[in-house]
Design a protein around this motif. Structure first.
Motif, PDB file in Angstrom:
ATOM      1  N   ALA A 286     -38.131  13.546  -9.009  1.00  0.00           N
ATOM      2  CA  ALA A 286     -37.550  14.604  -8.185  1.00  0.00           C
ATOM      3  C   ALA A 286     -36.171  15.008  -8.697  1.00  0.00           C
ATOM      4  O   ALA A 286     -35.826  16.194  -8.702  1.00  0.00           O
ATOM      5  N   VAL A 287     -35.382  14.033  -9.140  1.00  0.00           N
ATOM      6  CA  VAL A 287     -34.075  14.350  -9.710  1.00  0.00           C
ATOM      7  C   VAL A 287     -34.255  15.210 -10.960  1.00  0.00           C
ATOM      8  O   VAL A 287     -33.553  16.204 -11.160  1.00  0.00           O
ATOM      9  N   SER A 288     -35.232  14.834 -11.784  1.00  0.00           N
ATOM     10  CA  SER A 288     -35.509  15.614 -12.993  1.00  0.00           C
ATOM     11  C   SER A 288     -35.931  17.040 -12.647  1.00  0.00           C
ATOM     12  O   SER A 288     -35.478  18.007 -13.259  1.00  0.00           O
ATOM     13  N   LEU A 295     -33.194  17.948 -17.267  1.00  0.00           N
ATOM     14  CA  LEU A 295     -32.913  16.547 -17.550  1.00  0.00           C
ATOM     15  C   LEU A 295     -34.236  15.823 -17.346  1.00  0.00           C
ATOM     16  O   LEU A 295     -34.727  15.740 -16.221  1.00  0.00           O
ATOM     17  N   SER A 296     -34.848  15.341 -18.419  1.00  0.00           N
ATOM     18  CA  SER A 296     -36.168  14.735 -18.329  1.00  0.00           C
ATOM     19  C   SER A 296     -36.123  13.446 -17.519  1.00  0.00           C
ATOM     20  O   SER A 296     -35.060  12.816 -17.398  1.00  0.00           O
ATOM     21  N   VAL A 300     -33.060  10.624 -17.196  1.00  0.00           N
ATOM     22  CA  VAL A 300     -32.496  10.107 -15.942  1.00  0.00           C
ATOM     23  C   VAL A 300     -32.560   8.585 -15.926  1.00  0.00           C
ATOM     24  O   VAL A 300     -31.584   7.900 -15.607  1.00  0.00           O
ATOM     25  N   SER A 301     -33.719   8.057 -16.297  1.00  0.00           N
ATOM     26  CA  SER A 301     -33.888   6.602 -16.322  1.00  0.00           C
ATOM     27  C   SER A 301     -32.925   5.946 -17.312  1.00  0.00           C
ATOM     28  O   SER A 301     -32.322   4.907 -17.024  1.00  0.00           O
ATOM     29  N   ALA A 302     -32.773   6.554 -18.486  1.00  0.00           N
ATOM     30  CA  ALA A 302     -31.866   6.004 -19.499  1.00  0.00           C
ATOM     31  C   ALA A 302     -30.426   5.998 -19.002  1.00  0.00           C
ATOM     32  O   ALA A 302     -29.677   5.044 -19.241  1.00  0.00           O
ATOM     33  N   LEU A 303     -30.029   7.044 -18.272  1.00  0.00           N
ATOM     34  CA  LEU A 303     -28.675   7.106 -17.728  1.00  0.00           C
ATOM     35  C   LEU A 303     -28.434   5.969 -16.745  1.00  0.00           C
ATOM     36  O   LEU A 303     -27.385   5.305 -16.771  1.00  0.00           O
ATOM     37  N   HIS A 321     -25.375  16.675  -9.557  1.00  0.00           N
ATOM     38  CA  HIS A 321     -25.786  17.890  -8.857  1.00  0.00           C
ATOM     39  C   HIS A 321     -27.241  17.797  -8.413  1.00  0.00           C
ATOM     40  O   HIS A 321     -27.595  18.206  -7.303  1.00  0.00           O
ATOM     41  N   ALA A 322     -28.106  17.258  -9.281  1.00  0.00           N
ATOM     42  CA  ALA A 322     -29.532  17.165  -8.975  1.00  0.00           C
ATOM     43  C   ALA A 322     -29.799  16.198  -7.825  1.00  0.00           C
ATOM     44  O   ALA A 322     -30.804  16.323  -7.126  1.00  0.00           O
TER      45      ALA A 322
END
Length: 378
Positions: A286-288, A295-296, A300-303, A321-322
């Motif tokens: 959902a964030v992606s 942002l794939s 997101v997971s890597a961050l 923001h997401a």
């Protein structure tokens, strides 16, 4: 993404008649078809392959309409969309039929009875059906939905979008590039809906169409849907801004976001990013989906799994923001990111032991300092 048709197993058939021998010509219909085909095959929409989006222009007979629909129905497993633009007419019993070049009002055999089109659509095994009728009297098709199309849909149901009420007349304004209804539909797909979500679903598109057409004193579209058909996505919302989304504002209005000022280390910063996602209630997917620029899910997971600060602030800004963090708070996080980045360049991160294990002090870390009980002590 749930609600977004799978391109490989979805099909679309776009039918249009602009030239009539005994009825008014509709030049704008000729423009509707290629524009809508471009929209459905674009990467920001369904991304259909061109060969999976059939355009049937100026069909002269019944078979030229029904055969492409039946072929698409046999091939579709996810979603089948059928669109018609042209004259809508009624036969001697008041039933809707779609006008062909030589059609005559009151003579259903000179056109395509809607009941026959409906049967062709339902001849396959698609899970979802979308029917868009840009013609006069198209609202009459709504009465047939309950007993056929919608009730027979296998999973998510069916959605019928009609340009005019049961007794209404659709418009093809002289001098305009597209018909009134399809022109507004194309504009929504191109420009998006301000304050909306990241993707355009059928229901939000329908509400926007009614609002815009009503403001212009044009015929109001009608719809009939079944189950969750209204949630089917048509494409990305090109007007979407994560920090102005009404849904984000509502979701975040009562949220207690972490205070970035209590963060001292890169590890605390990264953990706090994960805490923000938890508060937002959004999955990584959902964030992606909400991220603009993109942002794939893997990014997101890597961050969230980093042990050091990202070299660039941009990905963190997009992520915040997401998640729905207000813009003024995002600016505060950037100040803290810069402070920690500078500090990390001059001294080691003391929350990490040489073995790579966390110290007892860091097990509490920023979460303890952020605790409301901790903050209320004097």
């Amino acid at each position: 993404m749930k609600g977004l048709p799978e391109a490989e197993t979805s099909r679309a058939v776009l039918i249009g008649v602009a030239r009539y021998t005994g009825l008014e010509t509709l030049p704008a219909v000729s423009n509707n078809l290629p524009a809508l085909a471009d929209a459905l095959t674009s990467p920001g929409s369904w991304g259909l392959a061109r060969e999976h989006c059939a355009v049937v222009a100026e069909p002269s007979g019944l078979h030229e309409v029904l055969e492409p629909v039946e072929e698409a129905a046999r091939a579709a497993r996810d979603t089948l969309l059928v669109y018609f633009a042209g004259h809508g007419l009624t036969d001697d019993r008041g039933e809707l039929f779609l006008g062909l070049p030589r059609s005559r009002p009151g003579h259903g055999h000179t056109g395509v009875p809607y009941a026959m089109l409906r049967s062709a659509i339902m001849s396959g095994r698609a899970q979802r059906h979308v029917i868009i009728l840009d013609c006069c009297f198209s609202g009459r098709a709504l009465g047939t939905m309950g007993g056929s199309v919608a009730d027979q849909a296998q999973i998510d149901g069916s959605y019928l979008l009609a340009a005019a009420p049961e007794t209404g007349v659709a418009l093809a304004p002289p001098g305009e590039q597209y018909t009134a209804f399809t022109g507004e539909l194309l504009d929504i797909l191109k420009s998006g809906i301000e304050g909306g979500e990241a993707w355009l679903d059928l229901e939000s598109v329908y509400r926007r169409l009614r609002s815009v057409l009503a403001a212009k004193s044009r015929p109001l579209p009608q719809k009939r849907d079944r189950n969750t058909a209204g949630g089917l996505l048509l494409g990305r919302n090109n007007a979407y801004r994560p920090w102005t989304s009404t849904a984000v504002a509502a979701a975040g209005s009562g949220a207690r976001w972490p205070d970035p000022d209590v963060l001292d280390t890169a590890q605390e910063f990264i953990e706090a990013l994960g805490h923000i996602r938890a508060i937002s209630g959004r999955s990584i997917q959902a964030v992606s989906d909400n991220a603009r620029p993109s942002l794939s899910p893997s990014a997101v997971s890597a961050l969230l799994n980093r042990r050091t600060l990202p070299r660039s602030w941009k990905s963190t800004e997009i992520y915040l923001h997401a998640c729905g963090l207000p813009a003024d708070q995002v600016q505060r996080w950037q100040v803290v990111w810069e402070r920690i980045r500078v500090a990390a360049a001059t001294q080691p991160d003391r929350t990490i032991q040489k073995s790579g294990e966390r110290t007892p002090q860091s097990d509490q870390g920023w979460r303890t300092r952020f605790s409301p009980r901790r903050q209320n002590r004097h």
